[in-house]
Design a protein around this motif. Sequence first.
Motif, PDB file in Angstrom:
ATOM      1  N   UNK A   1     -66.553 -32.201  -5.666  1.00 41.86           N
ATOM      2  CA  UNK A   1     -67.589 -33.230  -5.876  1.00 41.86           C
ATOM      3  C   UNK A   1     -67.604 -33.673  -7.342  1.00 41.86           C
ATOM      4  N   UNK A   2     -67.536 -32.715  -8.250  1.00 42.05           N
ATOM      5  CA  UNK A   2     -67.568 -33.052  -9.684  1.00 42.05           C
ATOM      6  C   UNK A   2     -66.290 -33.810 -10.071  1.00 42.05           C
ATOM      7  N   UNK A   3     -65.140 -33.341  -9.543  1.00 43.13           N
ATOM      8  CA  UNK A   3     -63.869 -34.021  -9.847  1.00 43.13           C
ATOM      9  C   UNK A   3     -63.920 -35.480  -9.362  1.00 43.13           C
ATOM     10  N   UNK A   4     -64.497 -35.663  -8.180  1.00 41.51           N
ATOM     11  CA  UNK A   4     -64.592 -37.017  -7.633  1.00 41.51           C
ATOM     12  C   UNK A   4     -65.471 -37.886  -8.550  1.00 41.51           C
ATOM     13  N   UNK A   5     -66.585 -37.317  -8.951  1.00 41.97           N
ATOM     14  CA  UNK A   5     -67.531 -38.026  -9.822  1.00 41.97           C
ATOM     15  C   UNK A   5     -66.837 -38.415 -11.137  1.00 41.97           C
ATOM     16  N   UNK A   6     -66.104 -37.449 -11.710  1.00 38.42           N
ATOM     17  CA  UNK A   6     -65.392 -37.733 -12.966  1.00 38.42           C
ATOM     18  C   UNK A   6     -64.288 -38.760 -12.741  1.00 38.42           C
ATOM     19  N   UNK A   7     -63.672 -38.712 -11.557  1.00 35.22           N
ATOM     20  CA  UNK A   7     -62.621 -39.673 -11.211  1.00 35.22           C
ATOM     21  C   UNK A   7     -63.164 -41.098 -11.213  1.00 35.22           C
ATOM     22  N   UNK A   8     -64.398 -41.254 -10.729  1.00 36.45           N
ATOM     23  CA  UNK A   8     -65.003 -42.596 -10.713  1.00 36.45           C
ATOM     24  C   UNK A   8     -65.178 -43.106 -12.142  1.00 36.45           C
ATOM     25  N   UNK A   9     -65.546 -42.184 -13.025  1.00 32.40           N
ATOM     26  CA  UNK A   9     -65.729 -42.574 -14.431  1.00 32.40           C
ATOM     27  C   UNK A   9     -64.381 -42.976 -15.038  1.00 32.40           C
ATOM     28  N   UNK A  10     -63.346 -42.216 -14.649  1.00 31.97           N
ATOM     29  CA  UNK A  10     -61.991 -42.504 -15.122  1.00 31.97           C
ATOM     30  C   UNK A  10     -61.590 -43.919 -14.702  1.00 31.97           C
ATOM     31  N   UNK A  11     -61.921 -44.272 -13.437  1.00 35.95           N
ATOM     32  CA  UNK A  11     -61.593 -45.609 -12.934  1.00 35.95           C
ATOM     33  C   UNK A  11     -62.320 -46.690 -13.732  1.00 35.95           C
ATOM     34  N   UNK A  12     -63.599 -46.419 -13.999  1.00 39.86           N
ATOM     35  CA  UNK A  12     -64.379 -47.405 -14.756  1.00 39.86           C
ATOM     36  C   UNK A  12     -63.769 -47.601 -16.141  1.00 39.86           C
ATOM     37  N   UNK A  13     -63.333 -46.485 -16.728  1.00 37.94           N
ATOM     38  CA  UNK A  13     -62.730 -46.566 -18.055  1.00 37.94           C
ATOM     39  C   UNK A  13     -61.421 -47.366 -17.985  1.00 37.94           C
ATOM     40  N   UNK A  14     -60.617 -47.063 -16.940  1.00 41.74           N
ATOM     41  CA  UNK A  14     -59.341 -47.755 -16.785  1.00 41.74           C
ATOM     42  C   UNK A  14     -59.551 -49.265 -16.600  1.00 41.74           C
ATOM     43  N   UNK A  15     -60.670 -49.605 -15.952  1.00 44.93           N
ATOM     44  CA  UNK A  15     -60.942 -51.032 -15.737  1.00 44.93           C
ATOM     45  C   UNK A  15     -61.512 -51.704 -16.992  1.00 44.93           C
ATOM     46  N   UNK A  16     -61.573 -50.960 -18.073  1.00 39.24           N
ATOM     47  CA  UNK A  16     -62.012 -51.529 -19.348  1.00 39.24           C
ATOM     48  C   UNK A  16     -63.499 -51.811 -19.398  1.00 39.24           C
ATOM     49  N   UNK A  17     -64.279 -51.008 -18.650  1.00 37.24           N
ATOM     50  CA  UNK A  17     -65.716 -51.249 -18.598  1.00 37.24           C
ATOM     51  C   UNK A  17     -66.416 -50.923 -19.929  1.00 37.24           C
TER      52      UNK A  17
ATOM     53  N   UNK B   1     -60.510 -37.810 -19.829  1.00 40.91           N
ATOM     54  CA  UNK B   1     -61.049 -37.431 -18.513  1.00 40.91           C
ATOM     55  C   UNK B   1     -60.190 -36.360 -17.827  1.00 40.91           C
ATOM     56  N   UNK B   2     -58.838 -36.476 -17.817  1.00 38.80           N
ATOM     57  CA  UNK B   2     -58.048 -35.409 -17.171  1.00 38.80           C
ATOM     58  C   UNK B   2     -58.312 -34.033 -17.801  1.00 38.80           C
ATOM     59  N   UNK B   3     -58.500 -34.002 -19.117  1.00 32.79           N
ATOM     60  CA  UNK B   3     -58.787 -32.715 -19.778  1.00 32.79           C
ATOM     61  C   UNK B   3     -60.137 -32.179 -19.301  1.00 32.79           C
ATOM     62  N   UNK B   4     -61.087 -33.112 -19.179  1.00 33.22           N
ATOM     63  CA  UNK B   4     -62.419 -32.748 -18.702  1.00 33.22           C
ATOM     64  C   UNK B   4     -62.327 -32.225 -17.271  1.00 33.22           C
ATOM     65  N   UNK B   5     -61.527 -32.926 -16.454  1.00 33.38           N
ATOM     66  CA  UNK B   5     -61.405 -32.514 -15.050  1.00 33.38           C
ATOM     67  C   UNK B   5     -60.824 -31.110 -14.925  1.00 33.38           C
ATOM     68  N   UNK B   6     -59.947 -30.744 -15.869  1.00 32.86           N
ATOM     69  CA  UNK B   6     -59.313 -29.418 -15.780  1.00 32.86           C
ATOM     70  C   UNK B   6     -60.339 -28.289 -15.968  1.00 32.86           C
ATOM     71  N   UNK B   7     -61.489 -28.624 -16.540  1.00 28.33           N
ATOM     72  CA  UNK B   7     -62.532 -27.604 -16.715  1.00 28.33           C
ATOM     73  C   UNK B   7     -63.326 -27.400 -15.429  1.00 28.33           C
TER      74      UNK B   7
END
Length: 342
Positions: free
Chosen positions: A243-259, A271-277
């Motif tokens: 659940x947390x990885x998914x949530x962080x993944x959404x943030x990663x997408x927003x970042x990738x979209x230049x939000x 974000x990938x470093x954060x996800x590894x935790x």
Amino acid sequence: MASAEQLQRVAQEQLTLAEPPSKKPESENGSSKPAATVSLMNRVGGFSWEVLDSAKTTNASTQRIDCLVVTTKAHHTTEALRQVVPRLDHQSVVLLLQNGMGIYEELQNTFYSSSANGKYNAPFFLQGTTTHGCYRSHPFHVVHAGQGGLWVGTPDIESAQRLDTSPTLNSSVRTLLDQLYTLPLGVRWESTFQLQARLWKKLAVNACINPLTAHFDCLNGALLDDVSCTSLIHALCTESSAIIQHHLGLIWDQKARGQWSSTDELAHIDVPLLQSQFTPDALVSQVQLVCQQTASNVSSMRQDMRAGRSTEINYINGYVVTLATRYNLPCSTHRQILQWFR
Ligand SMILES: NC(=O)C1=CN([C@@H]2O[C@H](COP(=O)(O)OP(=O)(O)OC[C@H]3O[C@@H](n4cnc5c(N)ncnc54)[C@H](OP(=O)(O)O)[C@@H]3O)[C@@H](O)[C@H]2O)C=CC1
Ligand SMILES: CC(C)(CO)C(=O)C(=O)O
């Protein structure tokens, strides 16, 4: 609730420092003889305080509140805030210090959605989390049973941006932080994402230790000795991790979209470093570490259960279940645990 609006007025509370709970056989986060007693009044000039109690609402103050530190249990926070909402405006600062998650959203929806009081009047919320341990021995006496730290920051990137662009708000937050920094509590400011990651980790840990110790009526350390508890911890961490990885993944997408612009703190977040935790193994290790570090503690949920009080379960495992439902992810172990408390 303590209002920090008139910090020079004197209150007579005392903060009592005790030996760490780990030195005791079974403590409610430290319940034996205190090691030292110091007066808050001498150290920080005293906090102004009012008793906010529904029976006395006719005498309640109407004075505007600049800064408010809310230290109620998660499930009491909305009702506690209700009494002071008319005294808060968009320049007031409110620091939320509850275990669990979802309280900030609940307050926004209850008091500041467009259909309620209107977003424009919402105070500026901060969130915090602590590893200190304390309990009240009798009215206005608090035993500081375990030393830790206190981390404070903004709940989301919109708040961080608002803080960057409003000098008035910035100065109110600075006033609150300056007062907190004078306390021997190891207070530190964290960027939005560092703080959110810290809150997620604490949520994942609390979602294991609190309900299991309450249900099996055992000390925190005892969870590691029982094979059915350790397998539940693995199952809970596996679900929380997805659940947390998914949530962080959404943030990663927003970042990738230049939000966010390059000046935003999020632009620098890895974000990938954060996800590894937040892998299942990383969360299980974190739970094991906290069980060891707090082996002789009676968890707060076990204390609440023993005393016949309501618990914070809806803001801990309940919040994980809410997100799992939102993201359509499996969460049967957290759901099963919620059933224990129904
Ligand atoms: N204690 C600890 O060591 C730690 C606590 N936390 C978290 O901090 C939060 C607070 O915990 P803790 O201090 O232990 O909780 P307590 O229950 O000891 O204190 C909560 C306080 O909130 C007050 N309160 C409740 N309802 C209202 C209301 N409607 N209006 C005004 N005040 C109200 C209570 O007053 P009254 O007694 O009069 O009802 C009480 O003084 C929790 O989320 C907990 O999980 C996190 C880490 C460590
Ligand atoms: C870390 C832990 C589990 C310590 O007891 C806690 O936060 C709690 O009891 O609420």
